[in-house]
Design an enzyme around this catalytic site. Structure first.
Site, mmCIF file in Angstrom:
data_model
loop_
_atom_site.group_PDB
_atom_site.id
_atom_site.type_symbol
_atom_site.label_atom_id
_atom_site.label_comp_id
_atom_site.label_asym_id
_atom_site.label_seq_id
_atom_site.Cartn_x
_atom_site.Cartn_y
_atom_site.Cartn_z
ATOM 1 N N ASP A 34 29.390 19.043 8.710
ATOM 2 C CA ASP A 34 29.382 19.696 10.030
ATOM 3 C C ASP A 34 29.878 18.758 11.132
ATOM 4 O O ASP A 34 29.742 19.045 12.312
ATOM 5 C CB ASP A 34 27.976 20.184 10.372
ATOM 6 C CG ASP A 34 26.961 19.050 10.382
ATOM 7 O OD1 ASP A 34 27.380 17.876 10.176
ATOM 8 O OD2 ASP A 34 25.770 19.310 10.580
ATOM 9 N N GLU A 36 28.786 15.782 11.986
ATOM 10 C CA GLU A 36 27.845 14.800 12.547
ATOM 11 C C GLU A 36 28.118 13.441 11.909
ATOM 12 O O GLU A 36 28.526 13.355 10.745
ATOM 13 C CB GLU A 36 26.400 15.238 12.294
ATOM 14 C CG GLU A 36 25.979 16.338 13.245
ATOM 15 C CD GLU A 36 24.511 16.728 13.111
ATOM 16 O OE1 GLU A 36 23.788 16.118 12.304
ATOM 17 O OE2 GLU A 36 24.114 17.672 13.822
ATOM 18 N N GLN A 92 32.626 8.548 38.057
ATOM 19 C CA GLN A 92 31.641 9.415 38.734
ATOM 20 C C GLN A 92 30.415 8.525 38.956
ATOM 21 O O GLN A 92 29.437 8.557 38.212
ATOM 22 C CB GLN A 92 31.328 10.634 37.850
ATOM 23 C CG GLN A 92 30.323 11.611 38.448
ATOM 24 C CD GLN A 92 30.877 12.497 39.560
ATOM 25 O OE1 GLN A 92 32.081 12.706 39.655
ATOM 26 N NE2 GLN A 92 30.013 12.987 40.429
ATOM 27 N N ASP A 162 46.469 1.030 45.891
ATOM 28 C CA ASP A 162 45.647 1.363 47.061
ATOM 29 C C ASP A 162 44.879 0.115 47.483
ATOM 30 O O ASP A 162 44.888 -0.900 46.780
ATOM 31 C CB ASP A 162 44.696 2.535 46.781
ATOM 32 C CG ASP A 162 43.790 2.287 45.578
ATOM 33 O OD1 ASP A 162 43.505 1.118 45.288
ATOM 34 O OD2 ASP A 162 43.377 3.266 44.938
ATOM 35 N N LYS A 185 46.911 5.076 49.363
ATOM 36 C CA LYS A 185 46.743 6.254 48.490
ATOM 37 C C LYS A 185 45.645 7.185 48.999
ATOM 38 O O LYS A 185 44.603 6.728 49.444
ATOM 39 C CB LYS A 185 46.391 5.780 47.074
ATOM 40 C CG LYS A 185 46.055 6.898 46.107
ATOM 41 C CD LYS A 185 45.897 6.373 44.695
ATOM 42 C CE LYS A 185 44.456 6.383 44.238
ATOM 43 N NZ LYS A 185 44.292 6.001 42.842
ATOM 44 N N ARG A 187 43.491 10.455 47.423
ATOM 45 C CA ARG A 187 43.315 11.316 46.252
ATOM 46 C C ARG A 187 43.023 12.738 46.715
ATOM 47 O O ARG A 187 42.105 12.978 47.483
ATOM 48 C CB ARG A 187 42.192 10.782 45.356
ATOM 49 C CG ARG A 187 42.006 11.653 44.130
ATOM 50 C CD ARG A 187 41.240 10.977 43.010
ATOM 51 N NE ARG A 187 41.970 9.927 42.294
ATOM 52 C CZ ARG A 187 42.951 10.152 41.418
ATOM 53 N NH1 ARG A 187 43.358 11.383 41.175
ATOM 54 N NH2 ARG A 187 43.535 9.145 40.795
ATOM 55 N N ASP A 211 46.747 -1.719 38.422
ATOM 56 C CA ASP A 211 45.584 -0.883 38.728
ATOM 57 C C ASP A 211 44.535 -1.111 37.645
ATOM 58 O O ASP A 211 44.852 -1.658 36.578
ATOM 59 C CB ASP A 211 46.019 0.593 38.756
ATOM 60 C CG ASP A 211 45.137 1.435 39.681
ATOM 61 O OD1 ASP A 211 44.104 0.926 40.153
ATOM 62 O OD2 ASP A 211 45.487 2.600 39.927
ATOM 63 N N THR A 216 46.036 9.944 34.346
ATOM 64 C CA THR A 216 47.140 10.917 34.265
ATOM 65 C C THR A 216 48.477 10.264 34.610
ATOM 66 O O THR A 216 49.533 10.859 34.431
ATOM 67 C CB THR A 216 46.931 12.068 35.260
ATOM 68 O OG1 THR A 216 46.977 11.530 36.591
ATOM 69 C CG2 THR A 216 45.607 12.760 35.047
HETATM 70 C C1 R5P Z 1 41.192 5.130 41.032
HETATM 71 O O1 R5P Z 1 40.606 4.746 42.023
HETATM 72 C C2 R5P Z 1 41.646 4.202 39.949
HETATM 73 O O2 R5P Z 1 41.672 2.897 40.401
HETATM 74 C C3 R5P Z 1 43.003 4.601 39.423
HETATM 75 O O3 R5P Z 1 43.962 4.477 40.446
HETATM 76 C C4 R5P Z 1 43.004 6.007 38.908
HETATM 77 O O4 R5P Z 1 41.931 6.213 38.018
HETATM 78 C C5 R5P Z 1 44.300 6.341 38.229
HETATM 79 O O5 R5P Z 1 44.272 7.673 37.856
HETATM 80 P P1 R5P Z 1 45.605 8.482 37.585
HETATM 81 O O6 R5P Z 1 46.388 7.702 36.565
HETATM 82 O O7 R5P Z 1 45.137 9.802 37.050
HETATM 83 O O8 R5P Z 1 46.330 8.628 38.874
#
Ligand code: R5P
Length: 284
Positions: A34, A36, A92, A162, A185, A187, A211, A216
Site C-alpha cells: 500500500d 507505506e 511559510q 532582492d 523584487k 512577490r 539566491d 519555479t
Molecule cells: C524568496 O524569498 C527566495 O529567496 C527565492 O527568491 C524564491 O524562493 C525563489 O522562488 P522562485 O524560483 O519560484 O521565484
C-alpha cells in the site's frame, strides 16, 4: 561516529562519511504494497552518536526522516544529530493570514522530538531555527559556492535578486573579489514576481545571480532578463537549494542564462557544489 543517509541525501551522507571517517550505517528500506514505508537499521548503533542526514523535500522524505529517527532511537543511539541539508516548508515561517499553519514551526517541532541537535544549511530565514525545540544551528553554503565561481576566473559581479539576499551576494563577492549589487523584487503570488529595473552597471559584465532557492525559476528568469537588458555578457543562475519546479531550468535557459549552478542539498543535475565539507566542519 555513525551516519545514516536518508534517500534524499545519500550522496551527501557518503561524502560526509569520507570527510569524518565515520561508518555508513546499513539499513533496509522498502515499501509495503500500500506504499507505506518500512525502515530497519542493521548495524549495531547502541550507545553511539548517530548522524541522520535527510533533506525534508518532498513530503515522502519527511515521513522517511521520522521513521529513521525512530529506528535510530529504538536501536539505542546515545545521541542523535539530524542534518537537514534543505529544510523544506521553511518559507511559510509565519502566519501571513489568520488561520494559516506555521509550516516551518510544525516541521521543526516534530523533527525535534527524536533529535538532540539539528543542523541545516542556508535556511530561508535564520529565525526558523528557534522553532526547533533542541539545539539547532545552520551553516552557509556561500563560501563553497563562491569558491566554485572564483575558479571560473571570469565573474565581474554578484547580484542578489532582492534586498533579502544581499548579504549572501556581499559575502560571495568578498571571496570572489568582485562587485556586488541587488535588484528590487516584489512577490505577487507563489509563482509570480515583479523585478523592478534598477540602475545597474552590468554592461559587458559576467554576472552571477545568487539566491537561496530556485523554485519555479520566476525570480531568476526575470532577473536574467533585466540583466540582459542592461547588456550583461554571461549570466549564471546560482542557488543553494535547487528545487527546479515547473520546468524552472528551461525557463532560465530561455531567459538567456549561461549556466545553472546549485549545491547538492537537493540532488539534481545542477548540483555542482558539495556541501559535505561545510557540514563536516560544523560537526568537528
Ligand atoms: C524568496 O524569498 C527566495 O529567496 C527565492 O527568491 C524564491 O524562493 C525563489 O522562488 P522562485 O524560483 O519560484 O521565484
Amino acid at each position: 561516529m555513525y551516519i545514516v543517509g536518508g534517500s534524499a541525501s545519500e550522496k551527501i551522507a557518503k561524502d560526509l562519511c569520507r570527510e569524518l571517517k565515520a561508518s555508513y550505517v546499513k539499513k533496509i528500506t522498502k515499501r509495503f504494497p500500500d506504499d507505506e514505508l518500512y525502515i530497519q537499521i542493521l548495524d549495531n548503533i547502541n550507545k553511539k552518536h548517530v548522524i541522520i542526514i535527510q533533506t525534508t523535500y518532498s513530503d515522502q522524505k519527511i515521513v522517511e526522516l521520522f521513521l529513521l529517527q525512530n529506528a535510530v532511537k529504538e536501536a539505542g543511539a546515545k545521541e542523535i544529530t539530524v542534518v537537514i541539508p534543505y529544510f523544506g516548508y521553511a518559507r511559510q515561517d509565519t502566519k501571513f493570514k489568520e488561520g494559516e499553519a506555521i509550516s516551518a514551526k510544525a516541521m521543526a517541532e516534530l523533527i525535534s522530538l527524536n533529535a538532540d541537535k539539528i543542523i541545516t544549511v542556508d535556511p530561508h530565514k535564520e529565525h526558523i531555527l528557534k522553532f526547533f525545540t533542541k539545539t539547532s544551528i545552520s551553516c552557509s553554503a556561500i563560501p563553497e559556492i563562491a569558491k566554485y565561481l572564483k575558479n571560473k576566473k571570469n565573474i565581474d559581479m554578484v547580484l542578489a535578486p532582492d534586498k533579502g539576499a544581499l548579504d549572501r551576494a556581499k559575502q560571495a563577492s568578498k571571496i570572489i573579489k568582485c562587485d556586488f549589487d541587488h535588484m528590487e523584487k516584489t512577490r505577487i503570488d507563489g509563482a509570480t514576481v515583479q523585478i523592478k529595473p534598477k540602475n545597474l552597471d552590468a554592461r559587458n559584465k559576467n554576472v552571477a545571480i545568487i539566491d537561496d532557492i530556485i523554485s519555479t525559476g520566476g525570480t531568476m528568469a526575470k532577473s536574467i532578463k533585466e540583466l540582459k537588458k542592461y547588456g550583461a555578457k554571461k549570466v549564471y543562475a546560482v542557488c543553494t537549494h535547487g528545487l527546479f519546479a515547473d520546468n524552472a531550468d528551461k525557463k532560465l535557459m530561455s531567459a538567456g542564462c549561461n549556466e545553472i549552478i546549485s549545491t547538492d542539498t537537493i540532488e539534481n543535475k545542477f548540483s555542482k557544489v558539495k556541501i559535505a565539507p561545510l557540514i563536516a566542519q560544523l560537526i568537528r
